[in-house]
Design an enzyme around this catalytic site. Structure first.
Site, PDB file in Angstrom:
ATOM      1  N   SER A  45      -2.362  11.239  -1.731  1.00  0.00           N
ATOM      2  CA  SER A  45      -1.821  11.024  -0.329  1.00  0.00           C
ATOM      3  C   SER A  45      -1.980   8.915  -1.300  1.00  0.00           C
ATOM      4  O   SER A  45      -2.414   8.982  -1.918  1.00  0.00           O
ATOM      5  CB  SER A  45      -3.764  11.135   0.238  1.00  0.00           C
ATOM      6  OG  SER A  45      -3.589  10.113   1.632  1.00  0.00           O
ATOM      7  N   GLU A  46      -1.100   8.699  -0.275  1.00  0.00           N
ATOM      8  CA  GLU A  46      -0.428   7.667  -1.344  1.00  0.00           C
ATOM      9  C   GLU A  46      -1.804   5.933  -1.486  1.00  0.00           C
ATOM     10  O   GLU A  46      -1.434   5.165  -1.945  1.00  0.00           O
ATOM     11  CB  GLU A  46       0.742   6.739  -0.630  1.00  0.00           C
ATOM     12  CG  GLU A  46       1.148   6.737   0.520  1.00  0.00           C
ATOM     13  CD  GLU A  46       1.031   7.486   1.537  1.00  0.00           C
ATOM     14  OE1 GLU A  46       1.117   8.959   1.647  1.00  0.00           O
ATOM     15  OE2 GLU A  46       1.189   7.460   2.379  1.00  0.00           O
ATOM     16  N   ASN A  47      -2.348   6.254  -0.141  1.00  0.00           N
ATOM     17  CA  ASN A  47      -3.890   5.374  -0.485  1.00  0.00           C
ATOM     18  C   ASN A  47      -4.166   5.221  -2.028  1.00  0.00           C
ATOM     19  O   ASN A  47      -5.385   5.025  -2.445  1.00  0.00           O
ATOM     20  CB  ASN A  47      -4.523   5.584  -0.053  1.00  0.00           C
ATOM     21  CG  ASN A  47      -5.090   6.676   1.295  1.00  0.00           C
ATOM     22  OD1 ASN A  47      -4.727   7.475   0.749  1.00  0.00           O
ATOM     23  ND2 ASN A  47      -6.188   6.327   1.320  1.00  0.00           N
TER      24      ASN A  47
END
Lengths: 216, 220
Positions: A45-47
């Protein structure tokens, strides 16, 4: 099963055991529901974490555990957290092996437009440009034509590009197209769909192999 | 070690009209929402914000509120899609928006704090992002030359801070905090919990206290 689920089911079969994968919003998010139970993939998840799990039970949300859309999710056992620089170094550096994203248009040069429609929608590119350039395999999941039946797999994209020459596969409700050095190969067509129908609904030139498999 | 804990009033004195301010957070997680609301209350304006997104007006965080109340003249960001007002202000010419791919956004901040003059990235080659930038070919691949970002102030959000400013973040709330801690002249922390110096395991500290100037205790 509707078109979106059909596309997601086929796209899920691309995933290999042990892969690190990033799934975009829309159809790609559905892909998680169709991954074979013997295939263990880790979702990034790129966050800022690896080990994206399903939505929590009501009442068990944690305010700092969300997906890139800001919605509550869970972390699988063995997940790990990091900062944004690490997150995008993983993406750009080729450590995320597959990304699946939606698109407005793709073209026969492997370019893709999925981030803005001038004069209508300018939300920003978010992490899409990095994912498309960095992931080893780029799989685009989208409906084959626009709502008006116009082709979306074109000779050349008309909308501003998100990335140039990056697409490996496109999965639509009608077919699977493999982007190779020789050109776009029509590898599979859905049951009940003819090769001629796919050609008619595609502006890009397609290479038709001797055997076109049935898309499962 | 001397305590860096101050009152919200003391910290707010540092925030002035026209400043360039880094605000961490990704979809309102990991951003100093309470401090942002205090900034709004104080009335600061003409800000240049460096923030991953433009927030969501319906959530109680401050980035979106600062934007919709016309306190921001320029926004450097990767995504404004969840704040429709930001798009309207941009189209009306009232808000200047510089859209940056998210990985490039993160790395420009890192460069700003790491003493680097810029970096080469393949992200954005062949797109509008490349306009006005140098394209450099190296070992057969094309890259864009991207320049660092720096700010007058960074306002961080920590889950735990000791009084010397050593910081620990929680889960997805880490995001841009560590990089922004390096890339601003003044670093203020909105801390959920404050502990004595020595209580944090040195191996667990994510941002060293020397980077932090002020800590404000604000629970969410």
């Amino acid at each position: 099963m509707d078109n979106k689920e059909k596309i997601a089911r086929r796209a899920a079969r691309f995933l290999k055991d042990g892969e690190l994968v990033n799934l975009g919003i829309g159809i790609p998010t559905l892909v998680g529901n169709f991954v074979d139970e013997n295939t263990e993939v880790l979702l990034q998840s790129e966050n800022g974490f690896i080990g994206l799990g399903p939505a929590p039970e009501p009442g068990k949300e944690e305010k700092d555990v969300v997906n890139a859309g800001g919605h509550p999710v869970t972390m699988v056992t063995g997940g790990s957290c990091f900062d944004s620089n690490m997150s995008f170094a993983l993406i750009r550096g080729g450590h995320v092996s597959t990304t699946m994203l939606g698109a407005f248009e793709v073209d026969q040069e492997g370019s893709i437009a999925n981030w803005m429609i001038p004069g209508k929608k300018v939300p920003g590119m978010g992490g899409a440009m990095d994912l498309l350039v960095g992931a080893k395999t780029v799989i685009i999941t989208m409906e084959h034509t626009t709502k008006n039946g116009e082709p979306r797999i074109l000779k050349k994209c008309t909308l501003p590009l998100t990335a140039k020459n990056v697409v490996d596969y496109v999965v639509t409700e009608l077919c699977v197209i493999h982007f190779t050095d020789e050109g776009l190969v029509l590898e599979e067509v859905a049951e009940g769909v003819t090769v001629e129908e796919v050609i008619a609904k595609t502006e890009a030139e397609l290479i038709i192999p001797e055997e076109v498999k049935v898309m499962m | 070690m001397k305590s860096k804990v101050v009152t919200i009033e003391t910290a707010l004195e540092q925030i002035k009209d026209g400043m360039t301010i880094m605000l961490p957070g990704f979809q309102d997680v990991g951003g100093p929402a309470k401090f942002e609301m205090e900034m709004l209350e104080k009335g600061v304006k003409d800000l240049t914000l460096i923030s991953c997104d433009a927030g969501t007006p319906s959530r109680p965080a401050g980035v979106a509120k600062l934007i919709i109340n016309n306190r921001v003249k320029k926004l450097i960001t990767a995504h404004i899609g969840l704040n429709p007002v930001a798009g309207e202000l941009m189209n009306a010419g009232e808000l200047e928006v510089e859209l940056v791919p998210m990985g490039t956004f993160a790395e420009r901040i890192r460069c700003g704090g790491a003493g680097l003059g810029g970096f080469l990235t393949p992200t954005g080659v062949g797109t509008v992002v490349a306009e006005g930038k140098q394209t450099i070919e190296l070992n057969g691949r094309e890259y864009l030359l991207e320049e660092p970002l720096h700010a007058d102030v960074a306002i961080l959000k920590a889950w735990k801070a000791d009084k010397a400013g050593n910081l620990v973040y929680n889960r997805c709330a880490r995001n841009y905090n560590p990089a922004m801690a390096m890339a601003a002249d003044l670093v203020i922390v909105q801390a959920e919990n404050i502990v004595e110096v020595g209580e944090l395991d040195p191996d667990a500290i994510m941002t060293p206290g020397v980077l932090v100037d002020m800590i404000v205790h604000m629970e969410e």
